[in-house]
Each structure stands twice: as structure tokens, then as C-alpha cells.
Design a protein around this motif. Structure first.
Motif, PDB file in Angstrom:
ATOM      1  N   GLN A   1       9.389  -7.299   6.687  1.00 52.65           N
ATOM      2  CA  GLN A   1       9.006  -6.651   7.942  1.00 52.65           C
ATOM      3  C   GLN A   1       7.516  -6.360   7.974  1.00 52.65           C
ATOM      4  O   GLN A   1       6.852  -6.560   9.009  1.00 52.65           O
ATOM      5  CB  GLN A   1       9.798  -5.359   8.134  1.00 52.65           C
ATOM      6  N   SER A   2       6.964  -5.915   6.859  1.00 50.42           N
ATOM      7  CA  SER A   2       5.527  -5.643   6.799  1.00 50.42           C
ATOM      8  C   SER A   2       4.720  -6.919   7.015  1.00 50.42           C
ATOM      9  O   SER A   2       3.719  -6.915   7.747  1.00 50.42           O
ATOM     10  CB  SER A   2       5.167  -5.019   5.443  1.00 50.42           C
TER      11      SER A   2
ATOM     12  N   GLN B   1       4.252   1.625  -0.188  1.00 46.97           N
ATOM     13  CA  GLN B   1       5.340   2.197   0.610  1.00 46.97           C
ATOM     14  C   GLN B   1       6.623   1.381   0.517  1.00 46.97           C
ATOM     15  O   GLN B   1       7.713   1.937   0.457  1.00 46.97           O
ATOM     16  CB  GLN B   1       4.906   2.295   2.078  1.00 46.97           C
ATOM     17  N   ASP B   2       6.513   0.067   0.522  1.00 42.62           N
ATOM     18  CA  ASP B   2       7.702  -0.787   0.542  1.00 42.62           C
ATOM     19  C   ASP B   2       8.407  -0.762  -0.810  1.00 42.62           C
ATOM     20  O   ASP B   2       7.760  -0.748  -1.865  1.00 42.62           O
ATOM     21  CB  ASP B   2       7.319  -2.220   0.890  1.00 42.62           C
TER      22      ASP B   2
ATOM     23  N   GLN C   1      11.884  -4.582   3.581  1.00 45.27           N
ATOM     24  CA  GLN C   1      10.673  -3.879   4.007  1.00 45.27           C
ATOM     25  C   GLN C   1       9.440  -4.759   3.856  1.00 45.27           C
ATOM     26  O   GLN C   1       8.552  -4.763   4.717  1.00 45.27           O
ATOM     27  CB  GLN C   1      10.521  -2.600   3.194  1.00 45.27           C
TER      28      GLN C   1
ATOM     29  N   TYR D   1      -1.779  -6.518   3.184  1.00 42.36           N
ATOM     30  CA  TYR D   1      -0.576  -5.818   2.723  1.00 42.36           C
ATOM     31  C   TYR D   1      -0.915  -4.769   1.675  1.00 42.36           C
ATOM     32  O   TYR D   1      -0.319  -3.685   1.654  1.00 42.36           O
ATOM     33  CB  TYR D   1       0.414  -6.840   2.167  1.00 42.36           C
TER      34      TYR D   1
ATOM     35  N   ASN E   1       4.815  -7.802  10.631  1.00 43.17           N
ATOM     36  CA  ASN E   1       3.944  -6.907  11.395  1.00 43.17           C
ATOM     37  C   ASN E   1       2.481  -7.302  11.224  1.00 43.17           C
ATOM     38  O   ASN E   1       1.715  -7.342  12.193  1.00 43.17           O
ATOM     39  CB  ASN E   1       4.147  -5.464  10.955  1.00 43.17           C
TER      40      ASN E   1
ATOM     41  N   CYS F   1      -2.034  -1.540   3.541  1.00 47.98           N
ATOM     42  CA  CYS F   1      -1.144  -0.807   4.452  1.00 47.98           C
ATOM     43  C   CYS F   1       0.191  -0.412   3.837  1.00 47.98           C
ATOM     44  O   CYS F   1       0.728   0.648   4.140  1.00 47.98           O
ATOM     45  CB  CYS F   1      -0.859  -1.622   5.716  1.00 47.98           C
ATOM     46  N   CYS F   2       0.712  -1.269   2.976  1.00 46.59           N
ATOM     47  CA  CYS F   2       2.151  -1.169   2.733  1.00 46.59           C
ATOM     48  C   CYS F   2       2.588  -1.310   1.285  1.00 46.59           C
ATOM     49  O   CYS F   2       3.755  -1.059   0.981  1.00 46.59           O
ATOM     50  CB  CYS F   2       2.883  -2.239   3.543  1.00 46.59           C
TER      51      CYS F   2
END
Length: 267
Positions: A235-236, A226-227, A232, A219, A239, A222-223
Motif C-alpha cells: 500500500q505504501s 511504520q509498516d 502495508q 519509502y 501511495n 515516509c513509511c
């Protein structure tokens, strides 16, 4: 004392080559907010280097430099108070009683808890149960991997056991934990929230997925930057784990009566 002299003293006292490498490249910036002696600075710097290494070994590396602020405060424990701030940077503010030994600082859970908070974005006061549950759950995973405790699962179970009675009701786990936090019953709220992650860990294992800490490591890459909210984040994580595990678990945590949730997962 000049900054260079302090750094050299830290490197000498840290001892091993691996610790020296870590101290020189630790992914944080340290800000002394009160006066500390050179001896106190060395001890506290070693503690924060160890805490950072242990935390990021489990959850990181983070895609940012942590900003660590250190204040002097009287107290009967090494870290009487600490909190995070996210407004302009990823900050942890530590209020410390520097008379305690380095060993006592390292054995204290606060550093691991607060640094673990930064693995997730700020989720708002409404979801404080999730953020505090995560940090509470992870502090003992970090301490176990660092060799400070034998079993994170056993400690977490022991922490939740006296709080379980607060969840034998028709409110959901999430609503119960949030209500307890609003009443400043922090231990009850924190360890109730941590049960989300106890169950998530179990479900990941049952489905043959990577453990939670490895999902959080992915995490970061990638995210994390952003989250901006819980939806969010969930969801990450789904995924990353190629599942709907986190969404379904959050729905149960929000909707099932807490007593039914505890029975369902035998908590």
C-alpha cells in the motif's frame, strides 16, 4: 590496537576526501565478534564502508543505524555466510574469510544483498520469496551503480534463465518460489521472486513513474519505520507511486499460474 589508531589508519588508507567523509560518518555501527588483526580490520572496514555507501546511494539513507557484526569463518569465498536479524535492531551478521583481498570483498555480492534487505521491514517466513527476491534484484542494481558490473538486467536475466524451468507449472509464481525455498533450492526461489521486481520496474517505466530504487528511497522517509507486513508495504509503494501497480502485480504473482505469468510478461 586502540580504536582511535584504527580509525586514523582507515582514514589514511581510504585515500580520497569523499571516501574519508563517508568512513567517518557511515550510518552503521561495527561490532567485531572475533579477533582480527589491525590489517584485517582496516580491509574489512573499508569493504563495509564501500558496501554501505553503494547500497544507501541506491536505496537510502535508512532511518536507522545498521548494526554490522563481523565473525571469522574459514571458506573458499570472501563471505561464506551472512544473515539479517531484526529483533531489537536492524542487524547484519557477516561471517568472513579474511585472507581474501579488499577487491575480492568489494566484488562479492553478499554485502549489497544483506544491506538491501534492511530497506524493507521483516515480512515473515511466508513472504521470504518477496524479501529475497528484492535483495537479489537490488544487489545488482547497487553493483551496477557502483561500477562493478556493466548491466544489472543482463546479470539478472542470466541468473533466472536456468531456474525458469521450475516455474513452468500451474502453481503461482509466489507459491512456486516459496515451495522452492522450503526445499532449500535457494537460487531458484530467489531469482523467481526477483521477477516481481523485474516486472515492477518495467511497469513503472511504462507508466512514466520514478524507477523502483527512487520509490524505495522515498519509502525510507515516509513509511519504513511504520509498516510491519507485506500488505502495508504494498500500500505504501502504491501511495508513493500514485498507482495501483504494486497491488495488482502482487495479485497476479499470487494468483496466475507461473507459466502464464512468464508468458504474460515475456520473461
Amino acid at each position: 590496537m586502540p580504536k582511535l589508531s584504527v580509525l586514523l589508519l582507515i582514514l589514511v588508507l581510504l585515500g580520497s576526501a569523499s571516501q574519508i567523509s563517508l568512513a567517518a560518518t557511515a550510518p552503521y555501527q561495527l561490532h567485531w565478534q572475533h579477533e582480527f588483526s589491525s590489517t584485517e580490520q582496516v580491509k574489512l572496514s573499508q569493504w563495509l564502508a564501500f558496501s554501505s555507501q553503494a547500497t544507501l546511494k541506491v536505496l537510502g539513507p535508512y532511518p536507522f543505524a545498521m548494526q554490522l557484526y563481523v565473525y571469522r569463518r574459514a571458506g573458499n569465498e570472501p563471505v561464506p555466510w551472512a544473515n539479517t536479524w531484526r529483533e531489537h535492531s536492524q542487524q547484519v551478521h557477516f561471517y568472513v574469510a579474511p585472507q581474501f583481498s579488499k577487491h575480492e570483498f568489494v566484488a562479492d555480492w553478499t554485502g549489497y544483498h544483506e544491506m538491501a534487505h534492511l530497506a524493507l521491514p521483516y515480512l515473515g517466513q511466508k513472504n521470504a520469496w518477496f524479501a529475497e527476491g528484492f535483495a537479489s534484484y537490488m544487489q545488482y542494481q547497487i553493483m551496477q551503480q557502483a561500477g562493478l558490473i556493466d548491466s544489472a538486467a543482463r546479470v539478472i536475466n542470466a541468473k533466472f534463465a536456468p531456474q525458469r524451468k521450475h516455474y513452468l507449472q500451474q502453481l503461482s509464481m509466489a507459491d512456486s518460489a516459496a515451495q522452492l525455498l522450503s526445499q532449500r533450492r535457494f537460487a531458484a526461489g530467489y531469482w523467481g521472486g526477483a521477477q516481481f521486481f523485474v516486472v515492477a520496474e518495467r511497469l513503472l517505466q511504462q507508466q512514466g513513474k520514478a524507477p523502483l530504487n527512487l520509490q524505495i528511497q522515498r519509502y525510507q522517509q515516509c513509511c519504513r519505520l511504520q509498516d510491519t507486513d507485506l500488505a502495508q508495504l504494498i500500500q505504501s509503494l502504491d501511495n508513493l507511486s500514485d498507482s495501483t501497480l504494486f497491488r495488482q502485480l502482487l495479485q497476479e504473482f499470487n494468483q496466475l499460474p507461473a507459466e502464464a505469468f512468464l508468458q504474460l510478461y515475456q520473461l
